[in-house]
Design a protein around this motif. Structure first.
Motif, mmCIF file in Angstrom:
data_model
loop_
_atom_site.group_PDB
_atom_site.id
_atom_site.type_symbol
_atom_site.label_atom_id
_atom_site.label_comp_id
_atom_site.label_asym_id
_atom_site.label_seq_id
_atom_site.Cartn_x
_atom_site.Cartn_y
_atom_site.Cartn_z
ATOM 1 N N GLU A 1 -30.490 61.127 67.308
ATOM 2 C CA GLU A 1 -29.198 60.446 67.225
ATOM 3 C C GLU A 1 -28.641 60.480 65.809
ATOM 4 O O GLU A 1 -27.440 60.650 65.615
ATOM 5 C CB GLU A 1 -29.343 58.986 67.674
ATOM 6 C CG GLU A 1 -29.372 58.842 69.193
ATOM 7 C CD GLU A 1 -29.773 57.424 69.611
ATOM 8 O OE1 GLU A 1 -29.882 56.537 68.720
ATOM 9 O OE2 GLU A 1 -29.986 57.213 70.817
ATOM 10 N N HIS A 2 -29.553 60.335 64.872
ATOM 11 C CA HIS A 2 -29.116 60.272 63.484
ATOM 12 C C HIS A 2 -28.626 61.618 62.977
ATOM 13 O O HIS A 2 -27.652 61.700 62.236
ATOM 14 C CB HIS A 2 -30.268 59.769 62.616
ATOM 15 C CG HIS A 2 -29.857 59.362 61.242
ATOM 16 N ND1 HIS A 2 -28.948 58.342 61.008
ATOM 17 C CD2 HIS A 2 -30.206 59.828 60.026
ATOM 18 C CE1 HIS A 2 -28.771 58.199 59.715
ATOM 19 N NE2 HIS A 2 -29.515 59.095 59.085
ATOM 20 N N LYS B 1 -36.125 59.969 69.421
ATOM 21 C CA LYS B 1 -34.771 59.667 69.904
ATOM 22 C C LYS B 1 -33.869 59.248 68.736
ATOM 23 O O LYS B 1 -32.747 59.758 68.579
ATOM 24 C CB LYS B 1 -34.868 58.529 70.945
ATOM 25 C CG LYS B 1 -33.550 58.100 71.575
ATOM 26 C CD LYS B 1 -33.790 57.465 72.933
ATOM 27 C CE LYS B 1 -32.569 56.707 73.457
ATOM 28 N NZ LYS B 1 -32.354 55.421 72.751
#
Lengths: 243, 243
Positions: free
Chosen positions: A199-200, A195
DNA sequence: ACTTGACCTTTCCCCTGGGGCAGGGTTGCA
DNA sequence: TGCAACCCTGCCCCAGGGGAAAGGTCAAGT
Protein backbone atom coordinates in the motif's frame (compact mmCIF):
# COMPACT_ATOMS: atom_id res chain seq x y z
CA UNK A 1 87.13 1.47 -8.27
CA UNK A 2 85.04 2.44 -5.26
CA UNK A 3 83.85 0.36 -2.30
CA UNK A 4 80.31 -0.59 -1.46
CA UNK A 5 80.08 2.08 1.21
CA UNK A 6 81.07 4.86 -1.18
CA UNK A 7 78.64 3.63 -3.80
CA UNK A 8 75.82 3.45 -1.24
CA UNK A 9 76.50 6.96 -0.03
CA UNK A 10 76.70 8.32 -3.55
CA UNK A 11 73.41 6.83 -4.69
CA UNK A 12 71.71 7.37 -1.34
CA UNK A 13 70.90 3.82 -0.32
CA UNK A 14 72.13 1.58 2.46
CA UNK A 15 74.95 -0.93 2.02
CA UNK A 16 72.42 -3.56 2.93
CA UNK A 17 70.20 -2.56 0.05
CA UNK A 18 73.01 -3.01 -2.46
CA UNK A 19 73.75 -6.48 -1.11
CA UNK A 20 70.06 -7.38 -1.31
CA UNK A 21 70.09 -6.31 -4.94
CA UNK A 22 73.06 -8.59 -5.56
CA UNK A 23 71.31 -11.51 -3.87
CA UNK A 24 68.16 -10.96 -5.92
CA UNK A 25 70.05 -10.64 -9.17
CA UNK A 26 69.17 -7.01 -9.85
CA UNK A 27 72.73 -5.79 -9.88
CA UNK A 28 75.49 -8.20 -10.90
CA UNK A 29 78.12 -8.99 -8.30
CA UNK A 30 81.21 -6.90 -9.17
CA UNK A 31 84.77 -8.22 -9.01
CA UNK A 32 86.39 -8.39 -5.61
CA UNK A 33 89.75 -6.91 -4.69
CA UNK A 34 92.53 -8.98 -3.09
CA UNK A 35 90.92 -8.76 0.32
CA UNK A 36 87.51 -9.87 -0.95
CA UNK A 37 85.86 -6.43 -0.95
CA UNK A 38 83.47 -5.62 -3.76
CA UNK A 39 84.78 -2.93 -6.12
CA UNK A 40 82.38 -0.86 -8.24
CA UNK A 41 82.69 1.45 -11.24
CA UNK A 42 80.55 4.21 -12.73
CA UNK A 43 78.44 1.77 -14.72
CA UNK A 44 77.32 0.13 -11.50
CA UNK A 45 76.42 3.54 -10.14
CA UNK A 46 74.11 4.39 -13.02
CA UNK A 47 72.60 0.91 -13.02
CA UNK A 48 71.87 1.37 -9.36
CA UNK A 49 70.30 4.78 -9.97
CA UNK A 50 68.02 3.22 -12.58
CA UNK A 51 67.08 0.41 -10.22
CA UNK A 52 66.25 2.89 -7.48
CA UNK A 53 64.12 4.97 -9.81
CA UNK A 54 62.04 1.91 -10.63
CA UNK A 55 61.96 0.65 -7.04
CA UNK A 56 60.76 4.04 -5.79
CA UNK A 57 57.99 3.84 -8.34
CA UNK A 58 56.84 0.75 -6.45
CA UNK A 59 58.00 -1.79 -9.00
CA UNK A 60 58.68 -5.13 -7.25
CA UNK A 61 62.33 -6.17 -7.28
CA UNK A 62 61.57 -9.34 -9.22
CA UNK A 63 60.06 -7.31 -12.02
CA UNK A 64 63.03 -4.95 -12.10
CA UNK A 65 65.28 -8.00 -12.36
CA UNK A 66 63.32 -9.35 -15.31
CA UNK A 67 63.57 -5.95 -16.99
CA UNK A 68 67.35 -6.30 -17.02
CA UNK A 69 67.07 -8.81 -19.85
CA UNK A 70 64.36 -6.94 -21.76
CA UNK A 71 64.85 -5.45 -25.18
CA UNK A 72 64.54 -1.72 -25.71
CA UNK A 73 60.97 -2.03 -26.94
CA UNK A 74 59.90 -4.30 -24.09
CA UNK A 75 61.59 -1.94 -21.69
CA UNK A 76 59.74 1.07 -23.05
CA UNK A 77 56.47 -0.84 -22.87
CA UNK A 78 57.15 -1.80 -19.26
CA UNK A 79 57.95 1.81 -18.43
CA UNK A 80 54.61 2.89 -19.85
CA UNK A 81 52.81 0.30 -17.72
CA UNK A 82 54.69 1.38 -14.63
CA UNK A 83 53.85 4.98 -15.38
CA UNK A 84 50.16 4.10 -15.58
CA UNK A 85 50.31 2.18 -12.33
CA UNK A 86 51.99 5.13 -10.72
CA UNK A 87 49.24 7.42 -11.94
CA UNK A 88 46.65 5.04 -10.53
CA UNK A 89 48.30 4.90 -7.14
CA UNK A 90 48.58 8.68 -7.01
CA UNK A 91 44.84 8.88 -7.72
CA UNK A 92 44.24 6.31 -4.99
CA UNK A 93 46.18 8.31 -2.45
CA UNK A 94 44.32 11.45 -3.39
CA UNK A 95 41.00 9.64 -2.88
CA UNK A 96 42.24 8.41 0.49
CA UNK A 97 43.14 11.95 1.40
CA UNK A 98 39.60 13.04 0.65
CA UNK A 99 38.20 10.32 2.89
CA UNK A 100 40.70 11.23 5.57
CA UNK A 101 39.47 14.80 5.50
CA UNK A 102 35.87 13.65 5.76
CA UNK A 103 36.93 11.66 8.79
CA UNK A 104 38.58 14.74 10.27
CA UNK A 105 35.60 16.95 9.41
CA UNK A 106 33.46 15.11 11.90
CA UNK A 107 31.91 12.17 10.20
CA UNK A 108 33.08 10.34 13.27
CA UNK A 109 30.31 12.04 15.20
CA UNK A 110 28.27 9.04 16.31
CA UNK A 111 24.81 10.25 15.26
CA UNK A 112 22.89 13.48 14.61
CA UNK A 113 20.96 14.65 17.66
CA UNK A 114 17.59 14.17 16.00
CA UNK A 115 18.38 10.48 15.58
CA UNK A 116 19.19 10.25 19.27
CA UNK A 117 15.87 11.93 20.06
CA UNK A 118 14.08 9.46 17.82
CA UNK A 119 15.69 6.53 19.59
CA UNK A 120 14.42 7.86 22.92
CA UNK A 121 10.96 8.12 21.41
CA UNK A 122 11.09 4.44 20.53
CA UNK A 123 11.49 3.45 24.16
CA UNK A 124 8.52 5.58 25.16
CA UNK A 125 6.43 4.03 22.40
CA UNK A 126 6.96 0.64 23.98
CA UNK A 127 9.79 -0.82 21.93
CA UNK A 128 12.14 -3.12 23.83
CA UNK A 129 15.72 -2.01 24.64
CA UNK A 130 16.87 -4.78 22.33
CA UNK A 131 15.02 -3.13 19.43
CA UNK A 132 16.32 0.31 20.30
CA UNK A 133 19.89 -0.96 20.38
CA UNK A 134 19.39 -2.65 17.05
CA UNK A 135 18.06 0.60 15.57
CA UNK A 136 21.00 2.54 16.96
CA UNK A 137 23.43 0.08 15.35
CA UNK A 138 21.53 0.34 12.11
CA UNK A 139 21.66 4.12 11.94
CA UNK A 140 25.31 4.26 12.90
CA UNK A 141 26.01 1.97 10.01
CA UNK A 142 23.81 3.81 7.57
CA UNK A 143 25.29 7.21 8.47
CA UNK A 144 28.78 5.75 8.23
CA UNK A 145 28.08 4.18 4.86
CA UNK A 146 25.84 6.66 3.05
CA UNK A 147 26.50 9.98 4.80
CA UNK A 148 24.65 11.97 2.14
CA UNK A 149 21.49 9.86 1.86
CA UNK A 150 21.20 8.71 5.45
CA UNK A 151 19.28 11.69 6.71
CA UNK A 152 16.62 11.29 4.00
CA UNK A 153 16.23 7.62 4.81
CA UNK A 154 15.97 8.52 8.45
CA UNK A 155 13.23 11.10 7.92
CA UNK A 156 11.32 8.57 5.85
CA UNK A 157 11.55 6.03 8.63
CA UNK A 158 10.60 8.53 11.34
CA UNK A 159 7.54 9.51 9.33
CA UNK A 160 6.48 5.88 9.03
CA UNK A 161 6.73 5.42 12.78
CA UNK A 162 4.67 8.56 13.37
CA UNK A 163 1.71 6.66 11.91
CA UNK A 164 0.25 4.60 14.81
CA UNK A 165 -1.00 1.77 12.59
CA UNK A 166 2.37 1.29 10.95
CA UNK A 167 4.14 1.74 14.24
CA UNK A 168 2.11 -1.15 15.61
CA UNK A 169 3.54 -3.38 12.90
CA UNK A 170 7.06 -2.61 14.08
CA UNK A 171 6.03 -3.15 17.68
CA UNK A 172 4.67 -6.55 16.71
CA UNK A 173 7.88 -7.32 14.84
CA UNK A 174 9.80 -6.43 18.00
CA UNK A 175 7.61 -8.65 20.14
CA UNK A 176 7.83 -11.56 17.69
CA UNK A 177 11.42 -12.05 18.76
CA UNK A 178 10.43 -14.40 21.56
CA UNK A 179 7.75 -16.42 19.74
CA UNK A 180 8.36 -19.98 18.60
CA UNK A 181 9.45 -20.15 15.00
CA UNK A 182 6.28 -22.02 14.04
CA UNK A 183 3.87 -19.75 15.88
CA UNK A 184 0.95 -18.95 13.51
CA UNK A 185 0.99 -15.31 14.60
CA UNK A 186 4.21 -14.93 12.61
CA UNK A 187 2.40 -15.78 9.37
CA UNK A 188 -0.26 -13.22 10.17
CA UNK A 189 2.28 -10.55 10.93
CA UNK A 190 4.16 -11.28 7.73
CA UNK A 191 0.97 -10.86 5.70
CA UNK A 192 0.13 -7.58 7.39
CA UNK A 193 3.63 -6.22 6.80
CA UNK A 194 3.57 -7.21 3.14
CA UNK A 195 0.15 -5.60 2.72
CA UNK A 196 1.28 -2.36 4.32
CA UNK A 197 4.40 -2.31 2.23
CA UNK A 198 2.43 -2.76 -0.99
CA UNK A 199 0.00 0.00 0.00
CA UNK A 200 2.79 2.34 0.87
CA UNK A 201 4.90 1.86 -2.24
CA UNK A 202 2.44 0.56 -4.84
CA UNK A 203 2.67 -2.80 -6.56
CA UNK A 204 5.39 -1.99 -9.04
CA UNK A 205 8.25 -0.43 -7.19
CA UNK A 206 9.47 -1.62 -3.86
CA UNK A 207 12.15 0.87 -2.92
CA UNK A 208 12.37 -0.61 0.54
CA UNK A 209 13.68 -3.83 -0.90
CA UNK A 210 16.24 -1.94 -2.94
CA UNK A 211 17.17 0.15 0.02
CA UNK A 212 17.42 -3.01 2.08
CA UNK A 213 19.96 -4.43 -0.32
CA UNK A 214 22.04 -1.31 -0.01
CA UNK A 215 21.47 -0.69 3.62
CA UNK A 216 23.75 -3.28 4.97
CA UNK A 217 22.58 -6.84 5.03
CA UNK A 218 24.67 -6.68 8.16
CA UNK A 219 21.66 -5.59 10.18
CA UNK A 220 19.28 -8.14 8.72
CA UNK A 221 21.94 -10.73 9.47
CA UNK A 222 22.04 -9.53 13.05
CA UNK A 223 18.29 -9.60 13.25
CA UNK A 224 18.02 -13.08 11.86
CA UNK A 225 20.79 -14.47 13.98
CA UNK A 226 19.24 -13.42 17.27
CA UNK A 227 15.87 -15.16 16.92
CA UNK A 228 14.49 -18.10 14.94
CA UNK A 229 11.10 -16.37 14.85
CA UNK A 230 12.60 -13.23 13.27
CA UNK A 231 14.47 -15.41 10.80
CA UNK A 232 11.22 -17.04 9.75
CA UNK A 233 9.47 -13.69 9.53
CA UNK A 234 12.16 -12.39 7.22
CA UNK A 235 11.89 -15.48 5.02
CA UNK A 236 8.11 -15.17 4.74
CA UNK A 237 8.15 -11.47 3.92
CA UNK A 238 10.78 -11.87 1.23
CA UNK A 239 8.95 -14.81 -0.34
CA UNK A 240 5.63 -12.91 -0.50
CA UNK A 241 7.14 -9.68 -1.80
CA UNK A 242 8.95 -11.48 -4.57
CA UNK A 243 5.90 -13.50 -5.54
CA UNK B 1 25.74 -10.33 15.50
CA UNK B 2 27.54 -11.08 12.26
CA UNK B 3 30.46 -13.39 11.54
CA UNK B 4 33.96 -12.43 10.51
CA UNK B 5 33.26 -13.29 6.87
CA UNK B 6 30.24 -11.01 6.69
CA UNK B 7 32.12 -8.17 8.32
CA UNK B 8 35.04 -8.63 5.96
CA UNK B 9 32.82 -8.59 2.91
CA UNK B 10 30.89 -5.59 4.16
CA UNK B 11 33.97 -3.47 4.79
CA UNK B 12 35.86 -4.84 1.82
CA UNK B 13 38.84 -6.46 3.49
CA UNK B 14 39.96 -10.05 3.85
CA UNK B 15 39.15 -12.23 6.86
CA UNK B 16 42.87 -12.50 7.41
CA UNK B 17 43.21 -8.74 7.65
CA UNK B 18 40.65 -8.60 10.44
CA UNK B 19 42.43 -11.32 12.36
CA UNK B 20 45.73 -9.48 11.92
CA UNK B 21 44.11 -6.34 13.34
CA UNK B 22 43.01 -8.37 16.37
CA UNK B 23 46.52 -9.72 16.85
CA UNK B 24 48.02 -6.24 16.65
CA UNK B 25 45.48 -4.74 19.01
CA UNK B 26 43.86 -2.39 16.50
CA UNK B 27 40.44 -3.89 16.82
CA UNK B 28 39.51 -5.58 20.11
CA UNK B 29 38.69 -9.26 19.96
CA UNK B 30 34.90 -9.55 20.04
CA UNK B 31 33.02 -12.12 22.11
CA UNK B 32 32.77 -15.62 20.69
CA UNK B 33 29.56 -17.58 20.17
CA UNK B 34 29.11 -21.10 21.56
CA UNK B 35 31.12 -22.65 18.76
CA UNK B 36 34.02 -20.28 19.23
CA UNK B 37 33.25 -18.06 16.22
CA UNK B 38 33.89 -14.35 16.57
CA UNK B 39 30.69 -12.29 16.53
CA UNK B 40 30.72 -8.61 15.52
CA UNK B 41 28.31 -5.70 15.80
CA UNK B 42 27.87 -2.42 13.98
CA UNK B 43 30.38 -0.62 16.18
CA UNK B 44 33.07 -3.02 15.04
CA UNK B 45 32.12 -2.29 11.45
CA UNK B 46 32.56 1.45 11.76
CA UNK B 47 35.75 1.02 13.77
CA UNK B 48 37.06 -1.18 11.00
CA UNK B 49 36.12 1.39 8.36
CA UNK B 50 38.05 4.04 10.26
CA UNK B 51 41.04 1.75 10.59
CA UNK B 52 41.00 1.02 6.87
CA UNK B 53 40.80 4.70 6.00
CA UNK B 54 43.94 5.33 8.01
CA UNK B 55 45.70 2.19 6.82
CA UNK B 56 45.06 3.08 3.19
CA UNK B 57 46.60 6.45 3.88
CA UNK B 58 49.77 4.51 4.66
CA UNK B 59 49.63 4.93 8.41
CA UNK B 60 51.51 2.04 10.06
CA UNK B 61 49.27 -0.28 12.04
CA UNK B 62 51.17 0.39 15.24
CA UNK B 63 50.40 4.10 14.94
CA UNK B 64 46.73 3.41 14.27
CA UNK B 65 46.70 1.26 17.38
CA UNK B 66 48.15 4.08 19.47
CA UNK B 67 45.54 6.44 18.06
CA UNK B 68 42.84 4.27 19.61
CA UNK B 69 43.69 5.74 23.01
CA UNK B 70 44.08 9.33 21.80
CA UNK B 71 41.84 12.18 22.85
CA UNK B 72 39.80 14.06 20.28
CA UNK B 73 42.34 16.86 20.05
CA UNK B 74 45.29 14.47 19.73
CA UNK B 75 43.35 12.56 17.12
CA UNK B 76 42.66 15.67 15.06
CA UNK B 77 46.31 16.64 15.33
CA UNK B 78 47.36 13.20 14.18
CA UNK B 79 44.98 13.40 11.25
CA UNK B 80 46.56 16.67 10.20
CA UNK B 81 50.02 15.11 10.34
CA UNK B 82 48.84 12.11 8.35
CA UNK B 83 47.31 14.40 5.79
CA UNK B 84 50.60 16.23 5.40
CA UNK B 85 52.50 12.97 5.06
CA UNK B 86 50.03 11.86 2.43
CA UNK B 87 50.60 15.08 0.52
CA UNK B 88 54.34 14.53 0.74
CA UNK B 89 54.12 10.99 -0.54
CA UNK B 90 51.91 12.06 -3.42
CA UNK B 91 54.54 14.67 -4.31
CA UNK B 92 57.21 11.99 -4.03
CA UNK B 93 55.39 9.68 -6.40
CA UNK B 94 54.90 12.52 -8.85
CA UNK B 95 58.63 13.27 -8.72
CA UNK B 96 59.35 9.60 -9.31
CA UNK B 97 57.03 9.69 -12.27
CA UNK B 98 58.99 12.58 -13.73
CA UNK B 99 62.25 10.69 -13.31
CA UNK B 100 60.69 7.61 -14.82
CA UNK B 101 59.70 9.60 -17.87
CA UNK B 102 63.21 11.01 -18.19
CA UNK B 103 64.44 7.44 -18.10
CA UNK B 104 61.97 6.50 -20.81
CA UNK B 105 62.85 9.54 -22.88
CA UNK B 106 66.29 8.15 -23.53
CA UNK B 107 68.57 9.30 -20.75
CA UNK B 108 69.68 5.69 -20.80
CA UNK B 109 71.56 6.40 -23.99
CA UNK B 110 75.14 5.79 -22.84
CA UNK B 111 76.75 9.00 -24.11
CA UNK B 112 76.23 11.61 -26.83
CA UNK B 113 78.31 10.89 -29.90
CA UNK B 114 80.37 14.05 -29.53
CA UNK B 115 81.56 12.78 -26.16
CA UNK B 116 82.61 9.51 -27.75
CA UNK B 117 84.50 11.46 -30.41
CA UNK B 118 86.19 13.51 -27.71
CA UNK B 119 87.31 10.34 -25.91
CA UNK B 120 88.91 9.07 -29.10
CA UNK B 121 90.70 12.41 -29.42
CA UNK B 122 92.17 11.90 -25.98
CA UNK B 123 93.91 8.70 -27.05
CA UNK B 124 95.40 10.42 -30.08
CA UNK B 125 96.65 13.28 -27.92
CA UNK B 126 98.69 10.79 -25.93
CA UNK B 127 96.50 10.14 -22.88
CA UNK B 128 96.77 6.63 -21.45
CA UNK B 129 93.87 4.13 -21.83
CA UNK B 130 93.50 4.33 -18.07
CA UNK B 131 92.85 8.07 -18.28
CA UNK B 132 90.41 7.64 -21.16
CA UNK B 133 88.45 5.00 -19.23
CA UNK B 134 88.35 7.26 -16.21
CA UNK B 135 87.01 10.11 -18.34
CA UNK B 136 84.37 7.85 -19.87
CA UNK B 137 83.19 6.81 -16.39
CA UNK B 138 83.13 10.42 -15.33
CA UNK B 139 80.98 11.57 -18.24
CA UNK B 140 78.60 8.64 -17.93
CA UNK B 141 78.05 9.64 -14.34
CA UNK B 142 77.71 13.33 -15.05
CA UNK B 143 75.20 12.78 -17.85
CA UNK B 144 73.22 10.39 -15.65
CA UNK B 145 73.23 12.76 -12.71
CA UNK B 146 72.88 16.22 -14.28
CA UNK B 147 71.30 15.54 -17.68
CA UNK B 148 70.56 19.20 -18.31
CA UNK B 149 73.89 20.72 -17.34
CA UNK B 150 76.18 17.93 -18.46
CA UNK B 151 76.54 19.07 -22.06
CA UNK B 152 77.60 22.57 -20.98
CA UNK B 153 80.18 21.17 -18.62
CA UNK B 154 81.40 18.91 -21.36
CA UNK B 155 81.82 21.74 -23.86
CA UNK B 156 83.74 23.70 -21.26
CA UNK B 157 86.08 20.80 -20.68
CA UNK B 158 86.55 20.10 -24.40
CA UNK B 159 87.49 23.75 -24.91
CA UNK B 160 90.05 23.60 -22.16
CA UNK B 161 91.67 20.56 -23.74
CA UNK B 162 91.77 22.30 -27.13
CA UNK B 163 94.35 24.65 -25.61
CA UNK B 164 97.72 22.84 -25.94
CA UNK B 165 99.24 24.41 -22.83
CA UNK B 166 96.31 23.39 -20.64
CA UNK B 167 96.14 19.98 -22.30
CA UNK B 168 99.76 19.43 -21.27
CA UNK B 169 98.75 19.88 -17.63
CA UNK B 170 96.22 17.06 -17.93
CA UNK B 171 98.78 14.91 -19.74
CA UNK B 172 101.16 15.49 -16.89
CA UNK B 173 98.41 14.61 -14.40
CA UNK B 174 97.85 11.39 -16.30
CA UNK B 175 101.56 10.54 -16.28
CA UNK B 176 101.92 11.36 -12.57
CA UNK B 177 99.95 8.20 -11.80
CA UNK B 178 103.12 6.11 -11.73
CA UNK B 179 105.40 8.49 -9.84
CA UNK B 180 106.39 7.96 -6.23
CA UNK B 181 104.15 9.86 -3.84
CA UNK B 182 107.10 11.99 -2.67
CA UNK B 183 108.45 12.80 -6.13
CA UNK B 184 109.16 16.57 -6.27
CA UNK B 185 107.62 16.77 -9.75
CA UNK B 186 104.24 16.34 -8.10
CA UNK B 187 104.65 19.57 -6.15
CA UNK B 188 105.63 21.39 -9.32
CA UNK B 189 102.63 20.02 -11.19
CA UNK B 190 100.30 20.97 -8.37
CA UNK B 191 101.58 24.54 -8.45
CA UNK B 192 101.16 24.79 -12.21
CA UNK B 193 97.62 23.45 -12.03
CA UNK B 194 96.67 25.88 -9.29
CA UNK B 195 98.17 28.76 -11.26
CA UNK B 196 96.30 27.82 -14.42
CA UNK B 197 93.09 27.46 -12.47
CA UNK B 198 93.43 30.89 -10.91
CA UNK B 199 94.19 32.46 -14.27
CA UNK B 200 91.25 30.78 -15.91
CA UNK B 201 88.66 31.66 -13.30
CA UNK B 202 90.09 34.68 -11.58
CA UNK B 203 90.97 34.85 -7.89
CA UNK B 204 87.49 35.24 -6.47
CA UNK B 205 85.34 32.55 -7.94
CA UNK B 206 86.48 29.01 -8.44
CA UNK B 207 83.58 27.35 -10.20
CA UNK B 208 85.64 24.25 -10.88
CA UNK B 209 85.81 23.56 -7.18
CA UNK B 210 82.08 24.03 -6.85
CA UNK B 211 81.44 21.86 -9.87
CA UNK B 212 83.84 19.29 -8.46
CA UNK B 213 81.79 19.06 -5.27
CA UNK B 214 78.68 18.45 -7.32
CA UNK B 215 80.25 16.27 -9.95
CA UNK B 216 80.48 13.07 -8.05
CA UNK B 217 83.20 12.66 -5.50
CA UNK B 218 82.93 9.12 -6.79
CA UNK B 219 85.39 9.86 -9.56
CA UNK B 220 87.86 11.68 -7.35
CA UNK B 221 87.62 8.73 -5.00
CA UNK B 222 88.44 6.38 -7.82
CA UNK B 223 91.31 8.57 -8.90
CA UNK B 224 92.75 8.78 -5.44
CA UNK B 225 92.36 5.10 -4.75
CA UNK B 226 94.32 4.01 -7.79
CA UNK B 227 97.55 5.86 -7.12
CA UNK B 228 99.33 7.32 -4.08
CA UNK B 229 100.85 9.98 -6.34
CA UNK B 230 97.44 11.12 -7.56
CA UNK B 231 96.18 11.14 -3.98
CA UNK B 232 99.01 13.46 -2.99
CA UNK B 233 98.43 15.66 -6.02
CA UNK B 234 94.77 16.04 -5.06
CA UNK B 235 95.69 16.92 -1.49
CA UNK B 236 98.22 19.56 -2.60
CA UNK B 237 95.87 21.20 -5.09
CA UNK B 238 93.00 21.42 -2.61
CA UNK B 239 95.23 22.86 0.08
CA UNK B 240 96.62 25.58 -2.22
CA UNK B 241 93.27 26.51 -3.68
CA UNK B 242 91.71 26.91 -0.27
CA UNK B 243 94.64 28.95 1.02
C1' DA C 1 105.27 -1.63 15.44
C1' DC C 2 100.92 -0.96 17.51
C1' DT C 3 96.50 0.59 18.40
C1' DT C 4 92.30 2.70 17.10
C1' DG C 5 88.35 3.44 14.47
C1' DA C 6 86.24 3.06 10.33
C1' DC C 7 85.34 0.14 7.02
C1' DC C 8 84.43 -4.39 4.98
C1' DT C 9 82.84 -9.57 5.00
C1' DT C 10 79.29 -13.32 6.10
C1' DT C 11 75.25 -15.28 8.50
C1' DC C 12 71.34 -14.88 11.14
C1' DC C 13 66.99 -13.37 12.96
C1' DC C 14 63.55 -9.38 13.26
C1' DC C 15 59.93 -6.27 11.41
C1' DT C 16 55.40 -4.99 8.69
C1' DG C 17 51.13 -6.16 6.26
C1' DG C 18 49.31 -9.46 5.08
C1' DG C 19 48.54 -14.29 1.58
C1' DG C 20 47.97 -19.07 1.57
C1' DC C 21 47.88 -23.70 3.25
C1' DA C 22 47.03 -27.50 6.52
C1' DG C 23 44.11 -29.90 9.52
C1' DG C 24 40.31 -29.61 12.02
C1' DG C 25 35.40 -28.17 13.79
C1' DT C 26 30.51 -25.95 12.72
C1' DT C 27 26.50 -24.53 10.26
C1' DG C 28 22.80 -24.46 7.06
C1' DC C 29 20.30 -26.55 3.42
C1' DA C 30 18.44 -30.50 0.54
C1' DT D 1 22.96 -37.79 5.82
C1' DG D 2 25.78 -35.55 2.92
C1' DC D 3 27.80 -31.52 1.17
C1' DA D 4 29.24 -26.83 0.60
C1' DA D 5 30.51 -23.05 2.86
C1' DC D 6 31.85 -21.29 6.89
C1' DC D 7 35.00 -20.83 10.89
C1' DC D 8 39.19 -21.93 14.00
C1' DT D 9 44.49 -21.99 15.04
C1' DG D 10 49.09 -22.49 13.62
C1' DC D 11 52.43 -22.37 10.40
C1' DC D 12 55.47 -20.68 6.61
C1' DC D 13 55.95 -17.35 2.70
C1' DC D 14 56.69 -12.73 0.27
C1' DA D 15 59.10 -7.80 -0.20
C1' DG D 16 62.43 -4.66 1.39
C1' DG D 17 65.05 -4.13 4.16
C1' DG D 18 67.21 -3.19 9.71
C1' DG D 19 70.34 -4.62 13.04
C1' DA D 20 73.48 -7.62 15.51
C1' DA D 21 77.22 -10.95 15.79
C1' DA D 22 81.82 -12.30 14.80
C1' DG D 23 85.42 -11.69 12.19
C1' DG D 24 89.01 -9.52 8.42
C1' DT D 25 91.25 -5.07 6.44
C1' DC D 26 92.85 -0.45 6.00
C1' DA D 27 94.79 4.18 6.97
C1' DA D 28 96.21 7.35 10.45
C1' DG D 29 98.40 8.65 14.53
C1' DT D 30 101.72 7.61 18.03
Amino acid sequence: MITIGQLAKYVGVSIKTIRVYHDKGLLPEPDRDVSGYRRYDAKDAIDLIKIRTLAEAGVPLARIRDLRSATGEEFQQALREIDDELTASIRGLQATQVRLRELAAGHLAPLPTEVGAHLEHLARWGFTPRWVDLQRDLWILVFATYPDRAITLFHDQAETLANPALRQLFLDYDQAHDLDADDPRIDGLARRIVKATREHYGPDELPELDAASEIPALIQGTVNASSPAWRRLDTLIRAQLEA
